[in-house]
Design an enzyme around this catalytic site. Structure first.
Site, mmCIF file in Angstrom:
data_model
loop_
_atom_site.group_PDB
_atom_site.id
_atom_site.type_symbol
_atom_site.label_atom_id
_atom_site.label_comp_id
_atom_site.label_asym_id
_atom_site.label_seq_id
_atom_site.Cartn_x
_atom_site.Cartn_y
_atom_site.Cartn_z
ATOM 1 N N ASP A 211 3.986 8.023 4.648
ATOM 2 C CA ASP A 211 3.627 6.622 4.848
ATOM 3 C C ASP A 211 2.601 6.488 5.969
ATOM 4 O OD1 ASP A 211 5.465 5.950 2.901
ATOM 5 O OD2 ASP A 211 7.064 5.488 4.345
ATOM 6 N N ARG A 212 1.978 5.315 6.039
ATOM 7 C CA ARG A 212 0.967 5.055 7.068
ATOM 8 C C ARG A 212 1.481 5.387 8.470
ATOM 9 N NH1 ARG A 212 -3.323 1.219 7.907
ATOM 10 N NH2 ARG A 212 -2.929 0.253 5.885
#
Length: 300
Positions: free
Chosen positions: A133-134
């Site tokens: 994820d970011r």
């Protein structure tokens, strides 16, 4: 060019090239069809051959499994990569926080991991094995061709591909070690959220408290499946969301600007050589700072 080479053994003599592609190189039916259309992609003793040709003991079979021009090429972005490990076929980098793997249709990203890797490899193709994820940092494995991506994906959720994370959660889980087996599906009220639901996909996470820091705990998390947001959803589901998790817990930029999740270690058997590869990424400074602050508050 990624060229695989194999000297035909006595046991393999009399087989067709097609058989060697399947049993020795584990080449998928899709790639076999592509090889049939590519001039010079199959060589037997230095000469172009076909998948139906018979091989003999001592023959040298060469297979070009390089990527060819993709329909949607990745635009390169000159962004420095923290390379942890690399060979001719695979690349492992230490992903920083705040960068997405791929650009999304709804947002414009100046820097993506895909663009940075495309620049580093000088290739318009991008094949992420484990997507992060970011906000997640740490070890991220990239295959340098579609062929090696397929081989790695065959290993991803097996005992031959070990993934270990570090995380900080709110509260101290009890018991301090256990296995979470809760199915995960889409949250119908959100475009992003996932949730525990009876009709969701099976999901398994092992957790262990490594150390308590006041009202928080440093965890070892071992995902046995690969559901979207699995670790974050599972920890929130047992009442211990990850610190800083704005989606499943509480956002607090005074503590940390992201969910405290870090891909700490990958251990796998190389898909070509079968040799063990072990890669770790040190816990980043923002998580270490959070732990220090949590301990100071507790001691104070």
């Amino acid at each position: 060019m990624t060229m695989l080479r194999h000297r035909i053994t006595q046991a393999e003599g009399g087989a067709a090239v097609h058989d060697i592609l399947t049993t020795r190189f584990h080449i998928s039916s899709t790639l076999r069809k592509q090889l049939k259309r590519r001039m010079g992609s199959l060589l037997l003793n230095g000469q172009a051959t076909t998948v139906s040709c018979t091989v003999h003991c001592g023959d040298l079979l060469e297979v070009d499994v390089s990527d060819h021009a993709p329909v949607h090429p990745i635009a390169p972005v000159d962004f420095p990569l923290d390379v942890l490990w690399e060979d001719e076929y695979l690349l492992a980098v230490n992903k920083p926080a705040g960068i997405v793997v791929h650009g999304a249709a709804l947002t414009e990203e100046t820097v993506t991991m895909a663009g940075a890797v495309a620049h580093y490899l000088q290739s318009p193709c991008f094949h992420a094995v484990n997507r992060l994820d970011r906000g997640t940092t740490g070890v991220m494995l990239i295959a340098k061709s579609g062929y090696f991506h397929e081989r790695c994906m065959e290993l991803l959720h097996t005992d031959s591909f070990y993934r270990e994370y570090r995380a900080v959660c709110e509260g101290i889980p009890s018991p301090v070690a256990g296995t979470i087996t809760l199915p995960i599906g889409r949250d119908e009220t959100s475009l992003l959220r996932r949730c525990v639901r009876d009709d969701g996909a099976a999901a398994i996470t092992k957790y262990e408290v490594l150390e308590a820091y006041g009202s928080r705990a440093l965890l070892r998390l071992l995902p046995r499946t690969g559901r979207t947001h699995q670790l974050r959803v599972h920890m929130a589901a047992i009442g211990h969301p990850l610190t800083g998790d704005w989606l499943y817990g509480e956002e607090n930029h005074l503590l940390i600007a992201r969910p405290t999740l870090h891909s700490y270690r990958l251990h796998f058997n190389h898909p070509l050589t079968a040799e063990a590869v072990d890669i770790t990424a040190p816990i980043p400074r923002d998580i270490l700072h959070l732990l220090e602050e949590s301990l100071c508050v507790f001691d104070g």
